[in-house]
Every structure is written in structure tokens, then in C-alpha cells.
Motif scaffolding. Structure first.
Motif, PDB file in Angstrom:
ATOM      1  N   ILE A 163      -4.534   3.816   3.713  1.00  0.00           N
ATOM      2  CA  ILE A 163      -4.402   3.008   2.566  1.00  0.00           C
ATOM      3  C   ILE A 163      -5.095   1.938   3.361  1.00  0.00           C
ATOM      4  CG2 ILE A 163      -4.156   1.324   0.210  1.00  0.00           C
ATOM      5  CD1 ILE A 163      -2.803   4.238  -0.288  1.00  0.00           C
TER       6      ILE A 163
ATOM      7  N   MET B 290       1.633   3.268  -3.559  1.00  0.00           N
ATOM      8  CA  MET B 290       0.625   3.471  -3.514  1.00  0.00           C
ATOM      9  C   MET B 290       0.263   4.721  -5.106  1.00  0.00           C
ATOM     10  SD  MET B 290      -2.864   2.762  -5.476  1.00  0.00           S
ATOM     11  CE  MET B 290      -2.924   1.212  -4.363  1.00  0.00           C
TER      12      MET B 290
ATOM     13  N   PHE C 250       0.948  -0.967  -0.071  1.00  0.00           N
ATOM     14  CA  PHE C 250      -0.117   0.001   0.041  1.00  0.00           C
ATOM     15  C   PHE C 250       0.574   1.673   0.065  1.00  0.00           C
ATOM     16  CE2 PHE C 250      -3.176  -2.737   1.936  1.00  0.00           C
ATOM     17  CZ  PHE C 250      -3.945  -3.090   0.752  1.00  0.00           C
TER      18      PHE C 250
ATOM     19  N   LEU D 284       0.072   4.943  -8.646  1.00  0.00           N
ATOM     20  CA  LEU D 284      -0.876   5.964  -9.383  1.00  0.00           C
ATOM     21  C   LEU D 284      -0.183   6.709 -10.691  1.00  0.00           C
ATOM     22  CD1 LEU D 284      -2.706   7.370  -6.594  1.00  0.00           C
ATOM     23  CD2 LEU D 284      -3.638   6.193  -8.321  1.00  0.00           C
TER      24      LEU D 284
ATOM     25  N   LEU E  36     -10.257   2.155  -2.143  1.00  0.00           N
ATOM     26  CA  LEU E  36      -8.574   2.134  -1.474  1.00  0.00           C
ATOM     27  C   LEU E  36      -8.239   3.862  -1.082  1.00  0.00           C
ATOM     28  CD1 LEU E  36      -7.329  -0.861  -2.673  1.00  0.00           C
ATOM     29  CD2 LEU E  36      -8.097  -0.781  -0.781  1.00  0.00           C
ATOM     30  N   LEU E  37      -8.232   4.537  -2.210  1.00  0.00           N
ATOM     31  CA  LEU E  37      -7.288   5.972  -1.907  1.00  0.00           C
ATOM     32  C   LEU E  37      -8.961   6.974  -1.066  1.00  0.00           C
ATOM     33  CD1 LEU E  37      -5.976   6.373  -5.115  1.00  0.00           C
ATOM     34  CD2 LEU E  37      -5.034   6.229  -3.024  1.00  0.00           C
TER      35      LEU E  37
ATOM     36  N   MET F 283      -8.699   4.842 -13.638  1.00  0.00           N
ATOM     37  CA  MET F 283      -8.509   3.645 -11.646  1.00  0.00           C
ATOM     38  C   MET F 283      -9.829   2.930 -11.599  1.00  0.00           C
ATOM     39  SD  MET F 283      -8.115   6.024  -8.510  1.00  0.00           S
ATOM     40  CE  MET F 283      -6.900   7.325  -9.238  1.00  0.00           C
ATOM     41  N   ASP F 284      -9.140   2.003 -11.373  1.00  0.00           N
ATOM     42  CA  ASP F 284     -10.765   0.950 -10.805  1.00  0.00           C
ATOM     43  C   ASP F 284     -11.152   1.657 -10.024  1.00  0.00           C
ATOM     44  OD1 ASP F 284      -9.828  -0.103  -9.185  1.00  0.00           O
ATOM     45  OD2 ASP F 284      -9.048  -1.869 -10.470  1.00  0.00           O
TER      46      ASP F 284
ATOM     47  N   THR G 267      -9.675   0.534  -6.748  1.00  0.00           N
ATOM     48  CA  THR G 267      -8.260   1.400  -6.565  1.00  0.00           C
ATOM     49  C   THR G 267      -9.242   3.134  -5.582  1.00  0.00           C
ATOM     50  OG1 THR G 267      -7.321   0.378  -7.876  1.00  0.00           O
ATOM     51  CG2 THR G 267      -6.753   3.070  -6.849  1.00  0.00           C
ATOM     52  N   LYS G 268     -10.486   3.453  -6.149  1.00  0.00           N
ATOM     53  CA  LYS G 268     -11.162   4.696  -5.763  1.00  0.00           C
ATOM     54  C   LYS G 268     -11.681   4.603  -4.465  1.00  0.00           C
ATOM     55  CE  LYS G 268     -12.605   5.888 -10.363  1.00  0.00           C
ATOM     56  NZ  LYS G 268     -14.394   6.493 -11.083  1.00  0.00           N
TER      57      LYS G 268
END
Length: 132
Positions: free
Chosen positions: A116, A80, A77, A84, A101-102, A94-95, A98-99
Motif C-alpha cells: 500500500i 488498512m 498503511f 476496511l 491504494l489497494l 470505498m473512495d 482507497t481503491k
């Protein structure tokens, strides 16, 4: 009670961090007693832990995981920001995971990897641990 036979069979360890098989067994038993867990993807240097319930303080839990298995952040993590950048350079979108997680993560904070990890615990209720 979790079945630790595979941990014993593979002698799962993080010897490069002075984490022995017995240390892993003790930590997994502790988590199982406090939170209820199951394990999968067991190998000699890795295990995935599914938590049946999460503690109230996910920040403390993320730190506990990091102290036990630094690679979760140092090679996971916490990388990341680099991921990115690579995604942006390649034009990759960005899937949704991922969105998620962020969400709420300040990428300028040097400890963004811990946040994260907290988000990952909320979303998936699991963590993959590895020591290499």
C-alpha cells in the motif's frame, strides 16, 4: 537543496525509535540528493516528504521508509485491514483513492502495508512520516 530550518527549529525526532534530529536531517538530505524533495507539515515528531522523482524500485523505497519510520506501516498503511472492516460495518463506500491504494494488494499477505505504501508513493509521490 531543501530548507531544513523547520526541522532544526522543531527539533523533529523519533526519539522513541532512537531517531535523532540529525538522523532525520541526514535522511532528508540523502533523499534530496537522490530524488529531489520538499518538506511540509513539520512538527517535533512528524514531517511530510514530497518526492520530485521516484526510484525505479519502489519496493526497496517502501522498505527504506519503513525501516526509518516504522509508524508509517505499523500505525498507518498496515492498519488498512482494520479500516476496511470498520468501513464495511458502517456501510461506508470505498473512495477512489482507497481503491487505488489497494490495487494489486493481497490483504492476506502480512506485508500488505508495504505494498500500500508503494502504491501511495506512485499515486501521491509523498509520504507523511511520524514517530510517536
Amino acid at each position: 537543496m531543501i530548507d531544513l530550518d523547520l526541522i532544526k527549529k522543531y527539533q523533529t525526532n523519533g526519539i522513541n525509535y532512537d531517531v535523532t534530529t540529525e538522523d532525520i536531517i541526514n535522511k532528508l538530505q540523502d533523499w534530496d540528493q537522490r530524488l529531489g524533495i520538499s518538506i511540509s507539515d513539520v512538527e517535533n515528531d512528524r514531517v511530510t516528504v514530497l518526492f520530485y522523482k521516484l526510484p525505479d524500485n519502489l519496493q526497496e523505497m517502501a522498505m527504506e521508509i519503513y525501516e526509518f519510520c516504522p509508524d508509517v506501516i505499523d500505525q498507518g498503511f498496515g492498519c488498512m485491514d482494520d479500516i476496511l472492516i470498520m468501513m464495511s460495518k458502517s456501510g461506508q463506500k470505498m473512495d477512489e483513492l482507497t481503491k487505488a491504494l489497494l490495487e494489486g494488494v493481497n490483504m492476506n499477505n502480512p506485508d500488505f502495508g508495504l505494498k500500500i505504501l508503494e502504491n501511495a508513493l506512485k499515486i501521491e509521490q509523498k509520504v507523511s512520516l511520524w514517530w510517536d
